[in-house]
Design a protein around this motif. Structure first.
Motif, PDB file in Angstrom:
ATOM      1  N   ASP A  99      46.288  42.912  33.324  1.00 21.66           N
ATOM      2  CA  ASP A  99      47.292  44.300  32.589  1.00 21.66           C
ATOM      3  C   ASP A  99      48.485  44.059  32.315  1.00 21.66           C
ATOM      4  OD1 ASP A  99      44.881  45.855  32.039  1.00 21.66           O
ATOM      5  OD2 ASP A  99      45.238  46.828  34.040  1.00 21.66           O
ATOM      6  N   ASN A 100      49.119  42.899  33.084  1.00 24.58           N
ATOM      7  CA  ASN A 100      50.549  42.492  32.894  1.00 24.58           C
ATOM      8  C   ASN A 100      50.661  41.542  31.874  1.00 24.58           C
ATOM      9  OD1 ASN A 100      51.554  44.187  34.969  1.00 24.58           O
ATOM     10  ND2 ASN A 100      50.632  42.862  36.320  1.00 24.58           N
ATOM     11  N   VAL A 101      49.317  40.654  31.233  1.00 20.99           N
ATOM     12  CA  VAL A 101      49.660  39.723  30.415  1.00 20.99           C
ATOM     13  C   VAL A 101      48.630  40.158  29.354  1.00 20.99           C
ATOM     14  CG1 VAL A 101      50.159  38.200  32.052  1.00 20.99           C
ATOM     15  CG2 VAL A 101      47.815  38.357  31.486  1.00 20.99           C
ATOM     16  N   LYS A 102      48.066  41.253  29.008  1.00 17.82           N
ATOM     17  CA  LYS A 102      47.028  41.493  28.001  1.00 17.82           C
ATOM     18  C   LYS A 102      47.880  41.421  26.528  1.00 17.82           C
ATOM     19  CE  LYS A 102      47.328  46.394  28.594  1.00 17.82           C
ATOM     20  NZ  LYS A 102      46.494  47.635  29.121  1.00 17.82           N
ATOM     21  N   ASP A 103      49.081  41.549  26.544  1.00 20.33           N
ATOM     22  CA  ASP A 103      49.692  41.480  25.162  1.00 20.33           C
ATOM     23  C   ASP A 103      50.027  39.674  24.872  1.00 20.33           C
ATOM     24  OD1 ASP A 103      51.599  41.205  27.196  1.00 20.33           O
ATOM     25  OD2 ASP A 103      53.239  41.837  25.664  1.00 20.33           O
ATOM     26  N   LYS A 104      49.633  38.973  25.762  1.00 20.62           N
ATOM     27  CA  LYS A 104      50.014  37.403  25.473  1.00 20.62           C
ATOM     28  C   LYS A 104      49.014  36.709  24.873  1.00 20.62           C
ATOM     29  CE  LYS A 104      53.951  37.994  27.794  1.00 20.62           C
ATOM     30  NZ  LYS A 104      55.244  38.098  27.054  1.00 20.62           N
ATOM     31  N   ASN A 105      48.004  37.354  24.560  1.00 23.47           N
ATOM     32  CA  ASN A 105      46.893  36.543  23.673  1.00 23.47           C
ATOM     33  C   ASN A 105      46.314  35.367  24.255  1.00 23.47           C
ATOM     34  OD1 ASN A 105      47.318  38.497  21.654  1.00 23.47           O
ATOM     35  ND2 ASN A 105      49.005  37.154  21.062  1.00 23.47           N
ATOM     36  N   PHE A 106      46.106  35.460  25.642  1.00 21.72           N
ATOM     37  CA  PHE A 106      45.236  34.289  26.254  1.00 21.72           C
ATOM     38  C   PHE A 106      43.883  34.082  25.903  1.00 21.72           C
ATOM     39  CE2 PHE A 106      48.704  34.776  29.231  1.00 21.72           C
ATOM     40  CZ  PHE A 106      49.013  33.164  29.877  1.00 21.72           C
ATOM     41  N   ASP A 107      43.318  33.048  25.587  1.00 22.56           N
ATOM     42  CA  ASP A 107      42.112  32.890  25.448  1.00 22.56           C
ATOM     43  C   ASP A 107      40.905  33.023  26.717  1.00 22.56           C
ATOM     44  OD1 ASP A 107      41.979  31.955  22.489  1.00 22.56           O
ATOM     45  OD2 ASP A 107      43.472  30.721  23.287  1.00 22.56           O
ATOM     46  N   LEU A 108      41.700  32.487  27.823  1.00 16.47           N
ATOM     47  CA  LEU A 108      40.698  32.634  28.991  1.00 16.47           C
ATOM     48  C   LEU A 108      41.744  32.605  30.060  1.00 16.47           C
ATOM     49  CD1 LEU A 108      38.186  31.553  30.613  1.00 16.47           C
ATOM     50  CD2 LEU A 108      38.810  29.117  30.337  1.00 16.47           C
ATOM     51  N   ILE A 109      41.119  33.661  31.126  1.00 11.14           N
ATOM     52  CA  ILE A 109      42.057  33.966  32.287  1.00 11.14           C
ATOM     53  C   ILE A 109      41.115  33.439  33.572  1.00 11.14           C
ATOM     54  CG2 ILE A 109      43.199  35.671  33.708  1.00 11.14           C
ATOM     55  CD1 ILE A 109      44.117  37.066  31.086  1.00 11.14           C
ATOM     56  N   LEU A 110      41.338  33.077  34.442  1.00 10.84           N
ATOM     57  CA  LEU A 110      40.414  32.750  35.472  1.00 10.84           C
ATOM     58  C   LEU A 110      41.183  33.216  36.813  1.00 10.84           C
ATOM     59  CD1 LEU A 110      39.672  28.827  34.872  1.00 10.84           C
ATOM     60  CD2 LEU A 110      38.458  30.810  34.691  1.00 10.84           C
ATOM     61  N   ALA A 111      40.457  33.899  37.842  1.00  3.69           N
ATOM     62  CA  ALA A 111      41.043  34.654  38.959  1.00  3.69           C
ATOM     63  C   ALA A 111      40.073  34.617  39.950  1.00  3.69           C
ATOM     64  CB  ALA A 111      41.333  36.222  38.472  1.00  3.69           C
ATOM     65  N   GLY A 112      40.230  35.195  41.096  1.00  2.00           N
ATOM     66  CA  GLY A 112      39.557  35.376  42.104  1.00  2.00           C
ATOM     67  C   GLY A 112      39.783  36.500  42.929  1.00  2.00           C
ATOM     68  N   HIS A 113      39.933  36.681  44.200  1.00  2.00           N
ATOM     69  CA  HIS A 113      40.470  37.730  44.912  1.00  2.00           C
ATOM     70  C   HIS A 113      39.450  38.889  45.343  1.00  2.00           C
ATOM     71  CE1 HIS A 113      43.588  40.095  47.193  1.00  2.00           C
ATOM     72  NE2 HIS A 113      43.144  40.952  46.133  1.00  2.00           N
ATOM     73  N   SER A 114      38.639  39.260  44.045  1.00  2.00           N
ATOM     74  CA  SER A 114      37.893  40.376  44.131  1.00  2.00           C
ATOM     75  C   SER A 114      36.826  40.445  44.833  1.00  2.00           C
ATOM     76  CB  SER A 114      37.552  40.835  42.709  1.00  2.00           C
ATOM     77  OG  SER A 114      36.457  40.014  42.264  1.00  2.00           O
ATOM     78  N   HIS A 115      36.440  39.384  45.410  1.00  2.00           N
ATOM     79  CA  HIS A 115      34.934  39.126  46.112  1.00  2.00           C
ATOM     80  C   HIS A 115      33.952  39.748  45.285  1.00  2.00           C
ATOM     81  CE1 HIS A 115      37.624  38.851  50.231  1.00  2.00           C
ATOM     82  NE2 HIS A 115      38.249  38.580  49.058  1.00  2.00           N
ATOM     83  N   ASN A 116      34.273  40.185  44.038  1.00  2.00           N
ATOM     84  CA  ASN A 116      33.198  40.757  43.189  1.00  2.00           C
ATOM     85  C   ASN A 116      32.831  41.919  43.708  1.00  2.00           C
ATOM     86  OD1 ASN A 116      31.959  37.732  42.074  1.00  2.00           O
ATOM     87  ND2 ASN A 116      33.612  38.860  40.962  1.00  2.00           N
ATOM     88  N   GLY A 117      33.735  42.853  44.320  1.00  2.00           N
ATOM     89  CA  GLY A 117      33.540  43.928  44.843  1.00  2.00           C
ATOM     90  C   GLY A 117      33.071  44.060  46.376  1.00  2.00           C
ATOM     91  N   GLN A 118      32.850  43.027  46.903  1.00  2.00           N
ATOM     92  CA  GLN A 118      32.447  42.883  48.416  1.00  2.00           C
ATOM     93  C   GLN A 118      31.380  43.809  48.981  1.00  2.00           C
ATOM     94  OE1 GLN A 118      35.715  41.729  50.903  1.00  2.00           O
ATOM     95  NE2 GLN A 118      34.489  42.668  52.623  1.00  2.00           N
TER      96      GLN A 118
END
Length: 177
Positions: A99-118
């Motif tokens: 949400d802090n970079v959605k206006d920057k037009n990235f093609d791909l964002i790779l993240a982690g941390h979520s544990h996909n909901g755990q």
């Protein structure tokens, strides 16, 4: 422990990447010296509020950006250039960074941390979401023209278990068609 650092370092040094290996710090990496110890003994480059143009075989470069951890670090979004001329990738630890970079037009964002909901239940999805992954926690989203992939990771959060949610270690390979 020192033994764990040696094991992880040896395994990361076995990764063969033609154009580079990159990492960003996560929230738990600020609570230990082990992340820095491992990175210093490998050829991974830690992108901490920094970017690179990555060239391969003289082709148009990829614009790669790494943002510092949202929870324990000091993310600086001002370093991001709008990269409409290049294929652009952001690596970040927390997926809600989107949400802090959605206006920057990235093609791909790779993240982690979520544990996909755990903690997940059939039909209901995630019942427990961690800070920094309250909005984006599933493995994949397509938002406007950006693909967001989120690794479920290997660990847990303050609750030391997962339910109906397998740990994951993700490998992404990019192809130039």
């Amino acid at each position: 422990t020192e033994e764990d650092v040696n094991i992880v370092t040896n395994e990361l040094n076995r990764v063969d990447a033609k154009i580079g290996k990159y990492a960003v710090k996560g929230n738990h990496d600020y609570q230990t010296i082990y992340f820095d110890a491992v990175m210093e003994q490998t050829d991974f480059k830690v992108l901490n509020n920094s970017s690179e143009l990555i060239y391969y075989e003289g082709k148009t470069p990829i614009y790669l950006v790494g943002i510092d951890d949202l929870l324990k670090g000091n993310p600086d979004y001002s370093i991001i250039n709008n990269a409409n001329n290049y294929y652009s990738i952001l690596i970040t630890h927390e997926p809600d960074t989107f949400d802090n970079v959605k206006d920057k037009n990235f093609d791909l964002i790779l993240a982690g941390h979520s544990h996909n909901g755990q903690v997940r239940f059939p039909l209901l999805g995630s019942l427990y979401k961690v800070k920094g992954a309250k909005k984006y926690y599933d493995p994949h989203y397509i938002i406007n023209n950006t693909e967001l992939y989120i690794s479920g990771g290997l660990g847990t959060s303050k609750y030391k278990f997962r339910f109906l949610n397998k740990p994951s270690f993700n490998f992404y390979r990019l192809y130039n068609d």
